[in-house]
Write a protein that holds these residues in place. Structure first.
Motif, PDB file in Angstrom:
ATOM      1  N   ALA A 135       0.814  -1.211   0.000  1.00  0.00           N
ATOM      2  CA  ALA A 135       0.000   0.000   0.000  1.00  0.00           C
ATOM      3  C   ALA A 135       0.848   1.262   0.000  1.00  0.00           C
ATOM      4  CB  ALA A 135      -0.926   0.006   1.217  1.00  0.00           C
ATOM      5  N   ALA A 136       2.151   1.145   0.297  1.00  0.00           N
ATOM      6  CA  ALA A 136       3.039   2.306   0.341  1.00  0.00           C
ATOM      7  C   ALA A 136       3.343   2.882  -1.027  1.00  0.00           C
ATOM      8  CB  ALA A 136       4.343   1.937   1.039  1.00  0.00           C
ATOM      9  N   ALA A 137       2.984   2.183  -2.106  1.00  0.00           N
ATOM     10  CA  ALA A 137       3.333   2.648  -3.455  1.00  0.00           C
ATOM     11  C   ALA A 137       2.735   4.006  -3.775  1.00  0.00           C
ATOM     12  CB  ALA A 137       2.896   1.612  -4.487  1.00  0.00           C
ATOM     13  N   LEU A 138       1.491   4.245  -3.375  1.00  0.00           N
ATOM     14  CA  LEU A 138       0.828   5.495  -3.747  1.00  0.00           C
ATOM     15  C   LEU A 138       1.499   6.704  -3.107  1.00  0.00           C
ATOM     16  CD1 LEU A 138      -1.497   6.643  -5.389  1.00  0.00           C
ATOM     17  CD2 LEU A 138      -2.952   6.435  -3.364  1.00  0.00           C
ATOM     18  N   ALA A 139       1.859   6.599  -1.836  1.00  0.00           N
ATOM     19  CA  ALA A 139       2.499   7.718  -1.141  1.00  0.00           C
ATOM     20  C   ALA A 139       3.908   7.986  -1.657  1.00  0.00           C
ATOM     21  CB  ALA A 139       2.538   7.448   0.357  1.00  0.00           C
ATOM     22  N   ASP A 173      -4.331   9.718 -10.024  1.00  0.00           N
ATOM     23  CA  ASP A 173      -4.313  10.352  -8.706  1.00  0.00           C
ATOM     24  C   ASP A 173      -4.621   9.388  -7.562  1.00  0.00           C
ATOM     25  OD1 ASP A 173      -3.661  12.743  -9.858  1.00  0.00           O
ATOM     26  OD2 ASP A 173      -5.729  13.507  -9.892  1.00  0.00           O
ATOM     27  N   VAL A 174      -5.218   8.234  -7.861  1.00  0.00           N
ATOM     28  CA  VAL A 174      -5.650   7.347  -6.789  1.00  0.00           C
ATOM     29  C   VAL A 174      -5.019   5.956  -6.859  1.00  0.00           C
ATOM     30  CG1 VAL A 174      -7.850   8.532  -6.475  1.00  0.00           C
ATOM     31  CG2 VAL A 174      -7.686   6.613  -8.096  1.00  0.00           C
ATOM     32  N   SER A 175      -4.068   5.732  -7.772  1.00  0.00           N
ATOM     33  CA  SER A 175      -3.464   4.406  -7.874  1.00  0.00           C
ATOM     34  C   SER A 175      -2.018   4.485  -8.340  1.00  0.00           C
ATOM     35  CB  SER A 175      -4.272   3.511  -8.824  1.00  0.00           C
ATOM     36  OG  SER A 175      -4.305   4.057 -10.126  1.00  0.00           O
ATOM     37  N   ALA A 176      -1.265   3.456  -8.017  1.00  0.00           N
ATOM     38  CA  ALA A 176       0.153   3.400  -8.386  1.00  0.00           C
ATOM     39  C   ALA A 176       0.591   1.944  -8.430  1.00  0.00           C
ATOM     40  CB  ALA A 176       0.999   4.181  -7.379  1.00  0.00           C
ATOM     41  N   TRP A 177       1.708   1.703  -9.122  1.00  0.00           N
ATOM     42  CA  TRP A 177       2.282   0.379  -9.134  1.00  0.00           C
ATOM     43  C   TRP A 177       3.749   0.463  -8.740  1.00  0.00           C
ATOM     44  CZ3 TRP A 177       5.994  -1.565 -12.737  1.00  0.00           C
ATOM     45  CH2 TRP A 177       6.311  -0.686 -13.783  1.00  0.00           C
ATOM     46  N   SER A 178       4.338  -0.668  -8.375  1.00  0.00           N
ATOM     47  CA  SER A 178       5.693  -0.650  -7.831  1.00  0.00           C
ATOM     48  C   SER A 178       6.438  -1.927  -8.166  1.00  0.00           C
ATOM     49  CB  SER A 178       5.647  -0.477  -6.307  1.00  0.00           C
ATOM     50  OG  SER A 178       4.943  -1.546  -5.700  1.00  0.00           O
ATOM     51  N   ILE A 179       7.763  -1.819  -8.091  1.00  0.00           N
ATOM     52  CA  ILE A 179       8.667  -2.967  -8.208  1.00  0.00           C
ATOM     53  C   ILE A 179       9.672  -2.873  -7.076  1.00  0.00           C
ATOM     54  CG2 ILE A 179      10.425  -4.138  -9.573  1.00  0.00           C
ATOM     55  CD1 ILE A 179       9.124  -3.143 -12.082  1.00  0.00           C
ATOM     56  N   GLY A 230       3.824  -4.717  -7.332  1.00  0.00           N
ATOM     57  CA  GLY A 230       2.735  -4.294  -6.472  1.00  0.00           C
ATOM     58  C   GLY A 230       1.799  -3.286  -7.111  1.00  0.00           C
ATOM     59  N   TYR A 231       0.596  -3.215  -6.543  1.00  0.00           N
ATOM     60  CA  TYR A 231      -0.423  -2.250  -6.966  1.00  0.00           C
ATOM     61  C   TYR A 231      -1.083  -1.680  -5.718  1.00  0.00           C
ATOM     62  CZ  TYR A 231      -4.812  -0.424  -8.867  1.00  0.00           C
ATOM     63  OH  TYR A 231      -5.876   0.387  -9.191  1.00  0.00           O
ATOM     64  N   ALA A 232      -1.272  -0.375  -5.685  1.00  0.00           N
ATOM     65  CA  ALA A 232      -1.909   0.296  -4.553  1.00  0.00           C
ATOM     66  C   ALA A 232      -3.007   1.211  -5.057  1.00  0.00           C
ATOM     67  CB  ALA A 232      -0.882   1.094  -3.755  1.00  0.00           C
ATOM     68  N   ARG A 233      -4.063   1.356  -4.249  1.00  0.00           N
ATOM     69  CA  ARG A 233      -5.181   2.208  -4.648  1.00  0.00           C
ATOM     70  C   ARG A 233      -5.805   2.866  -3.407  1.00  0.00           C
ATOM     71  NH1 ARG A 233      -7.879   2.822  -9.265  1.00  0.00           N
ATOM     72  NH2 ARG A 233      -9.979   3.729  -9.189  1.00  0.00           N
ATOM     73  N   ALA A 234      -6.135   4.119  -3.532  1.00  0.00           N
ATOM     74  CA  ALA A 234      -6.782   4.858  -2.452  1.00  0.00           C
ATOM     75  C   ALA A 234      -8.264   4.513  -2.398  1.00  0.00           C
ATOM     76  CB  ALA A 234      -6.600   6.354  -2.643  1.00  0.00           C
ATOM     77  N   ALA A 235      -8.790   4.439  -1.182  1.00  0.00           N
ATOM     78  CA  ALA A 235     -10.224   4.241  -0.953  1.00  0.00           C
ATOM     79  C   ALA A 235     -10.669   5.361  -0.014  1.00  0.00           C
ATOM     80  CB  ALA A 235     -10.502   2.880  -0.343  1.00  0.00           C
ATOM     81  N   GLY A 236     -10.822   6.536  -0.568  1.00  0.00           N
ATOM     82  CA  GLY A 236     -11.086   7.721   0.234  1.00  0.00           C
ATOM     83  C   GLY A 236      -9.799   8.490   0.475  1.00  0.00           C
ATOM     84  N   GLU A 237      -9.863   9.530   1.264  1.00  0.00           N
ATOM     85  CA  GLU A 237      -8.709  10.396   1.480  1.00  0.00           C
ATOM     86  C   GLU A 237      -7.737   9.837   2.508  1.00  0.00           C
ATOM     87  OE1 GLU A 237      -9.999  14.280   2.474  1.00  0.00           O
ATOM     88  OE2 GLU A 237     -10.987  14.657   0.542  1.00  0.00           O
ATOM     89  N   GLY A 248      -3.205  -2.208  -0.779  1.00  0.00           N
ATOM     90  CA  GLY A 248      -2.252  -2.634  -1.791  1.00  0.00           C
ATOM     91  C   GLY A 248      -2.113  -4.140  -1.825  1.00  0.00           C
ATOM     92  N   VAL A 249      -1.642  -4.629  -2.959  1.00  0.00           N
ATOM     93  CA  VAL A 249      -1.419  -6.062  -3.133  1.00  0.00           C
ATOM     94  C   VAL A 249      -0.188  -6.251  -4.013  1.00  0.00           C
ATOM     95  CG1 VAL A 249      -2.965  -6.170  -5.127  1.00  0.00           C
ATOM     96  CG2 VAL A 249      -2.473  -8.258  -3.831  1.00  0.00           C
ATOM     97  N   SER A 250       0.569  -7.300  -3.783  1.00  0.00           N
ATOM     98  CA  SER A 250       1.733  -7.567  -4.626  1.00  0.00           C
ATOM     99  C   SER A 250       1.879  -9.059  -4.874  1.00  0.00           C
ATOM    100  CB  SER A 250       3.014  -7.021  -3.985  1.00  0.00           C
ATOM    101  OG  SER A 250       3.280  -7.645  -2.755  1.00  0.00           O
ATOM    102  N   LEU A 251       2.439  -9.389  -6.013  1.00  0.00           N
ATOM    103  CA  LEU A 251       2.802 -10.749  -6.377  1.00  0.00           C
ATOM    104  C   LEU A 251       4.309 -10.868  -6.220  1.00  0.00           C
ATOM    105  CD1 LEU A 251       1.846 -13.487  -7.549  1.00  0.00           C
ATOM    106  CD2 LEU A 251       2.409 -12.578  -9.814  1.00  0.00           C
TER     107      LEU A 251
END
Length: 474
Positions: A59-63, A122-128, A185-192, A197-200
Motif C-alpha cells: 500500500a506504500a506505493a501510492l504515497a 491520482d488514486v493508484s500506483a504500481w511498484s517494483i 505491487g499495486y496500490a489504490r486509495a479508498a477515500g482520502e 495494496g497487493v503484490s505478487l
C-alpha cells in the motif's frame, strides 16, 4: 528510458544476490527492509517514506509514487559453538561432538536492494521491489566427532565427523542459503485516508550443505532401500552437492490508514511461499527437500506529536512452525528404524515427511523507533527491537548449522536531503550477542542439547553488525 535503466540495475543486483550468501537476524527474516526502516529497527510500517517501503507494505506505493531507491548493506554475523565434555565419548551408540570450541569463517557479506514506484493516476500506483534475504550461513573448519560407524569407536575430523565420508576438506561443515525476492505491487486509495495494496512475489533460493554425510544411515532413502546382508544403499542427495536452486511465489496484501494528522495505522500479510524442492538435498530436508518460506504478519502505528518528530511501534509474527523442514525437531530421527531405538516410522528419517529438522518455533518481534528532523536537510532515526529467538535449548545440535540466536537489535540512521529532491541515507545495526545453551540430560535425552549423546552440552551463540547506505531520487 527510466524503466530500461531500472531493469538493467535489477539484472545486475539479481546476479549479485544469487551468488552471495546472505544472512538475516530474526530467524532468517531481516530486522527491517530498506535503509530508513532499518534505522528504526524495522519499526515505521505506518510511515512509509521511500520506494523500498513497498517491500514491507504494498500500500506504500501510492504515497511514494515517483521515487526510486538503490542501496547496499555490509553485514557481519559472528557465530560460534561450543560442546562440553562427554561421559560416553562415542561409546554405546553415542554420537559425540568434540568437545569443540569453534568460530565460523566467512563473516562479511554484501546485501543490495532496489525499488521504484510509479503513479497510474491520482488514486493508484504500481511498484517494483527487488531485495535479498537469507540465513543459516556457516562454515565450521576443524573440530572432531566421535562415534562407531560399524568398525569400532573412532574420532573423525569435522563438526559432524564428515571426514569419514570425505565430505569436504577435513569434514568442514556448514550451509549457505540465499534468497532473492522480486515484487510487483499495486496500490489504490479508498477515500482520502485509506489506501490498500497487493503484490505478487517471485522468489529464488540457492542452498548448499557440507559436512553432514555421516547422517546417511538415518535418511529415508537409506531405510527404504536397505537389505540385510547387501552393501548399504547410496545416499546421494544429502551433503557436499554444491549449490541447488529452488523457485516459488507468494502474495502480500496491506493497508495504510492515516487516521488523523498525528496518528497512522498500517498492516500487511505475506502468504506462505510455495517453493520447489531442493533436489540435491532431498535426503536432508523434510518432504524430500522441501523448504517453503513461512507466512508473516505485521502491524504498525505511528504517532507524530509535532511536525519534526515521529514515534513508531510495530509487531511482526513469523510462522516458522508451519514449515516442516524448519519446525520438525531433530529427535524425530529417534523413530527412524536405523536409529536402533525400535523405531518403525521411515517418514521420520531425514528427508521424510516427519524427518528431523531444526525444531524452530514461531517468532514474534516487537519494534520501537523514533525519527526526528533537525532543520530542512537532516533527519535522524533510532530504534530497538526484541523477539524471543526460535531455537529451543533441546535443539542446539542441528542448529550448529543455523545458530539464529539473535533477540535484540539496536539501530540508528540518518538521511541527508539535497536541494534537487534527491537524498542519501545510512543505517547501522548491532545485534546483541545471545547464547542458547543446550543442556546435558542423561536421564532424559529428549531435553538434551545433543539427543545422540545426552551427557554433553551444546551451546551456540551469535552477535552481528550491519551498515547500509542508500540513494534515493525522483
Amino acid at each position: 528510458m527510466q524503466l530500461r535503466k531500472t531493469s538493467q540495475l535489477a539484472t545486475a543486483i539479481a546476479t549479485l544476490l544469487i551468488t552471495t550468501p546472505l544472512w538475516a537476524t530474526n530467524g532468517y527474516f531481516t530486522h527491517g527492509v530498506g535503509t530508513k526502516n532499518k534505522g528504526m529497527a524495522g519499526a515505521g510500517l505506518a510511515m512509509p517514506e521511500d520506494a523500498i517501503s513497498v517491500a514491507n507494505n504494498p500500500a506504500a506505493a501510492l504515497a511514494n509514487a515517483g521515487k526510486y531507491d538503490l542501496g547496499i548493506a555490509v553485514f557481519s554475523p559472528l557465530r560460534s559453538y561450543k560442546t562440553g565434555d562427554s561421559l560416553a565419548n562415542g561409546q554405546g551408540g553415542a554420537f559425540t561432538i568434540g568437545p569443540n570450541d569453534i568460530d565460523s569463517d566467512k563473516n562479511y557479506f554484501f546485501i543490495p536492494h532496489m525499488a521504484g514506484a510509479w503513479a497510474i493516476d491520482d488514486v493508484s500506483a504500481w511498484s517494483i521491489a527487488f531485495y535479498g534475504r537469507g540465513g543459516m550461513n556457516t562454515r565450521w573448519e576443524g573440530g572432531t566427532a566421535t562415534f562407531d560407524p560399524g568398525f569400532g569407536v573412532t574420532e573423525w575430523p569435522g563438526t559432524y565427523g564428515g571426514g569419514l565420508t570425505g565430505d569436504g576438506p577435513n569434514g568442514t561443515a556448514g550451509v549457505d542459503l540465499s534468497q532473492a525476492f522480486l515484487e510487483f505491487g499495486y496500490a489504490r486509495a479508498a477515500g482520502e485516508q485509506f489506501t490498500w495494496g497487493v503484490s505478487l512475489i517471485g522468489v529464488m533460493q540457492v542452498f548448499s550443505a557440507r559436512g553432514v554425510g555421516t547422517f546417511a544411515p538415518y535418511t529415508e532413502t537409506f531405510n527404504r532401500n536397505f537389505v540385510p546382508g547387501q552393501p548399504p544403499p547410496a545416499v546421494e542427495n544429502l551433503s557436499n552437492n554444491g549449490h541447488d536452486q529452488s523457485y516459488g511465489w507468494g502474495a502480500k496484501v496491506g493497508f495504510q490508514w492515516d487516521l488523523t494528522d498525528k496518528f497512522a495505522f498500517a498492516g500487511s500479510y505475506q502468504s506462505k511461499m510455495r517453493m520447489s524442492d531442493f533436489d540435491k538435498y532431498s535426503d536432508l530436508f523434510a518432504e524430500s527437500g522441501g523448504f517453503d518460506i513461512p507466512a508473516s504478519l505485521k502491524f504498525g502505528i505511528t504517532f507524530r506529536p509535532n511536525e519534526g518528530l515521529a514515534l513508531s511501534f510495530d509487531i511482526e509474527n513469523i510462522a516458522y512452525d508451519e514449515i516442516d523442514s524448519i519446525a520438525n525437531p531433530v529427535r524425530n530421527v529417534y523413530n527412524c528404524p536405523s536409529a536402533g531405538l525400535n523405531g518403525t516410522d521411515v517418514s521420520s528419517c531425514f528427508g521424510g515427511k516427519n524427518g528431523g529438522g531444526f525444531g524452530w518455533e514461531d517468532m514474534t518481534v516487537y519494534k520501537i523507533g523514533a525519527q526526528w528532523s533537525s532543520g530542512n536537510d537532516w533527519t535522524w532515526r533510532a530504534g530497538y527491537s526484541h523477539g524471543d529467538q526460535p531455537i529451543p535449548e533441546r535443539e542446539t545440535l542441528f542448529n550448529i548449522l543455523a545458530p539464529a540466536t539473535i533477540e535484540d537489535h539496536i539501530t540508528f540512521g540518518l538521511t541527508r536531503a539535497l536541494p534537487n529532491g534527491n537524498e542519501w541515507s545510512m543505517s547501522f545495526m548491532y545485534a546483541l550477542n545471545n547464547k542458547v545453551k543446550g543442556p546435558a540430560s542423561p536421564m532424559n535425552p529428549f531435553e538434551s542439547g545433543n539427543p545422540f549423546d545426552p551427557t554433553q552440552t551444546v551451546d551456540i551463540d551469535m552477535d552481528q553488525w550491519e551498515i547500509e547506505f542508500a540513494w534515493g531520487w525522483r
